[in-house]
Write a protein that holds these residues in place. Sequence first.
Motif, PDB file in Angstrom:
ATOM      1  N   THR A  31       0.992  -1.613   0.292  1.00  0.00           N
ATOM      2  CA  THR A  31       0.010  -0.186  -0.358  1.00  0.00           C
ATOM      3  C   THR A  31       0.674   1.316  -0.369  1.00  0.00           C
ATOM      4  N   PRO A  32       0.385   1.973  -0.949  1.00  0.00           N
ATOM      5  CA  PRO A  32      -0.847   2.749  -1.736  1.00  0.00           C
ATOM      6  C   PRO A  32      -0.770   2.247  -2.831  1.00  0.00           C
ATOM      7  N   ASN A  34      -1.522  -0.638  -4.222  1.00  0.00           N
ATOM      8  CA  ASN A  34      -1.643  -1.997  -4.554  1.00  0.00           C
ATOM      9  C   ASN A  34      -2.118  -2.167  -6.196  1.00  0.00           C
ATOM     10  N   ALA A 106       4.583   6.400  -3.262  1.00  0.00           N
ATOM     11  CA  ALA A 106       5.423   7.018  -1.832  1.00  0.00           C
ATOM     12  C   ALA A 106       4.161   6.600  -0.457  1.00  0.00           C
ATOM     13  N   THR A 114       4.214   4.390   7.012  1.00  0.00           N
ATOM     14  CA  THR A 114       2.749   4.883   7.585  1.00  0.00           C
ATOM     15  C   THR A 114       2.571   4.788   6.285  1.00  0.00           C
ATOM     16  N   ILE A 115       1.257   4.861   5.496  1.00  0.00           N
ATOM     17  CA  ILE A 115       0.676   4.198   4.613  1.00  0.00           C
ATOM     18  C   ILE A 115       0.044   5.663   3.450  1.00  0.00           C
ATOM     19  N   GLN A 116       0.221   6.513   5.227  1.00  0.00           N
ATOM     20  CA  GLN A 116      -0.237   8.126   3.998  1.00  0.00           C
ATOM     21  C   GLN A 116       1.340   8.699   3.073  1.00  0.00           C
ATOM     22  N   PRO A 117       0.279   9.211   2.538  1.00  0.00           N
ATOM     23  CA  PRO A 117       1.867  10.666   1.294  1.00  0.00           C
ATOM     24  C   PRO A 117       2.355  10.790   2.130  1.00  0.00           C
ATOM     25  N   GLY A 171       1.465   8.570  -3.031  1.00  0.00           N
ATOM     26  CA  GLY A 171      -0.251   7.985  -2.201  1.00  0.00           C
ATOM     27  C   GLY A 171      -1.609   8.570  -2.063  1.00  0.00           C
ATOM     28  N   ILE A 172      -1.197  10.196  -1.819  1.00  0.00           N
ATOM     29  CA  ILE A 172      -2.172  10.548  -2.809  1.00  0.00           C
ATOM     30  C   ILE A 172      -3.049  10.600  -4.455  1.00  0.00           C
ATOM     31  N   GLN A 175      -4.000   7.129  -5.294  1.00  0.00           N
ATOM     32  CA  GLN A 175      -5.345   6.378  -4.920  1.00  0.00           C
ATOM     33  C   GLN A 175      -6.887   7.637  -5.380  1.00  0.00           C
ATOM     34  N   THR A 263       2.462  16.455  -5.102  1.00  0.00           N
ATOM     35  CA  THR A 263       0.603  16.963  -4.720  1.00  0.00           C
ATOM     36  C   THR A 263       1.105  17.924  -4.131  1.00  0.00           C
TER      37      THR A 263
ATOM     38  N   TYR B  76      -7.400   4.883   1.663  1.00  0.00           N
ATOM     39  CA  TYR B  76      -7.539   6.644   1.780  1.00  0.00           C
ATOM     40  C   TYR B  76      -8.893   6.373   1.519  1.00  0.00           C
ATOM     41  N   GLU B 105      -3.387   0.225   8.178  1.00  0.00           N
ATOM     42  CA  GLU B 105      -4.326  -0.639   6.840  1.00  0.00           C
ATOM     43  C   GLU B 105      -4.738  -1.493   7.855  1.00  0.00           C
TER      44      GLU B 105
END
Lengths: 361, 258
Positions: A31-32, A34, A106, A114-117, A171-172, A175, A263, B76, B105
């Motif tokens: 993630t992110p 996938n 990334a 973390t999975i956040q951007p 990630g932004i 996703q 972003t 997200y 997650e």
Amino acid sequence: MSKKVLMKGNEAFSEAAIRGGCRYYFGYPITPQNEVPEYMSRELPKRGGYFIQAESEISAVNMAYGAGAAGGRVFITSSSPGIALMQEGFSFLCSAEVPTVILNVARGGPGIGTIQPSQADYFQATRGGGNGDYMIPVFAPSSIQEGVDLVYEAMELSDKWQNPIYILTDGILGQMMEPVVLPDQVPFVDSKDIRKHKPWAITGYGDDDSKKNVVKSLRLAAEELEKHIQSLFAKYEKAEKELVRVETIDIEDADVVIVAFGTMARIAKEAIELLAEQNIKAGLLRPISLRPFPYEAFNKISNRTKVIISAELSMGQMMQDVKLGVNNRFPIKLLNRTGGMIPTPLEIAERTKKIFEEIGG
Amino acid sequence: MTSNCIFVPEESFLDELKRKTIITGHYGSGKTEFAVSLALKFARNENHTDSDNVSLARQWNHPPVSLIDLDIVNPYFRSREQRKLLEENGISVYGSVYKKEIAAELPALGADIKAPLECSNTKVIIDAGGNDTGALILNQFTKYFTDDETTILAVINANRPETSDINGAAEHITAIENITGLTVSYIINNTHMLRETTTEDILSGLELCKTVCKKLDKTLLCSCYPEEIITPDDLRKLQEHEKNLMPLGLYMRPTWLK
């Protein structure tokens, strides 16, 4: 060109790779990003290509090395820690001059993070963690459409320069959904025709002994390796001249110039509108190519500018390049969030205003 | 009504929705925006109602409207990210057990999710994950989804490539029905292009949804439109073709993603 459709970033980048002629995809879930292996596993075999889920990112990059050496158009993707694992292979791909398109969606680090951007893979992408003297051009889109266009073009550029091309998103961008126009399909090169396009590729002897090719990164003799590196860097020098990309908005007449990519540039654009309401004239310098970095674009910033702001989703990694571009003409301040946090346009505007006032603007 | 009067769509079609509304659809169809807007609409209606149900729910210290976010597919843009807005509007939000950790997650569902499903005095909106894979999670709650109190919606966005033609859209709905064993009650036309949505998008989606309804023997419940984009003139144009119109907010889309 297709009609406009609504796509998720990861899907759109995958489709752009297929339309750019990618016939081989190797990946491992993280993630992110996938949706990329998911999309490729579903779509690529239908279109005459090959999808393999590797047992790790290290395997994926080495599968890319093999398929690329055999002349295939290859796409590999991952997210930050997964890209970290692939970097040994990036060095090999550069040394052996094997084309591959790399996408990093990334996330926040360091470590598993973390999975956040995040944009904290700036050094990883532009400087690289592989060994030896090598260079990979890096592009950073700030919209899904731009990402689609860059992935599509990267397929061609990678073949042209016989080198990996790296697309750095986050990630932004991976996703979110956005309207996008997809480019036309580039036909796959048939296996029997690969030699016509890539005379260096390993395609077997066939009925012609003269076809013997070797693709390698091992050069034990120091003289031979030095000569090889010099020839690589002569190629990089040419590539760097051709591949510089930048977007600028009102930097010729600005009180403050915000430098931001991806972003963050998107958020900065709205912040600039908010600053205008406060009678602060802010411009934007958005590097699209992070390597080569658009140093020369900084020369267009007028002397009336009071301060340059390096706005980043990292602890200021890009600021080192900003310093080189600014060349001591202006003070530079860092405006950042990190660890997966995203500022609002209002936050950027307020912090920019504070910096501007402190500097005596 | 004078020619200058802004047309306000009548939303009596929402009366068709039973106590539990399950929202399914392809990912990117706009399920989450629909779920958040629907929850806010229900909450506004319920907060102005003195029905026995509402007072009973309040008596048991349970808000009259609940939103269950079962999206375990997307990392997200999940409805539980709007927890603050929803709770401020009197809506209880159920999702991952790690309530404050939207970044995790960890799609772990708590036992408390059953509370609104079992409490017969609360209206429940269930935001399922995208596609049939996302809808799979509904299976563990099947016993709560009885016909007498459950409405199942399938949201279609004809601007998504996979659901842009009759076969693609129909296959998606059938796949969701097959994996969950549930029957979709109504189709929602939510054809949009985010902030670039035009009336033409909505109307072409309407045509597609009508054809899908005919093919699958379903009923079209309504067409959605992004409230901040569609002008009063656009609305009048839409009304000529569709009387059931549902305004949606762009709650999940930050302003800087223009």
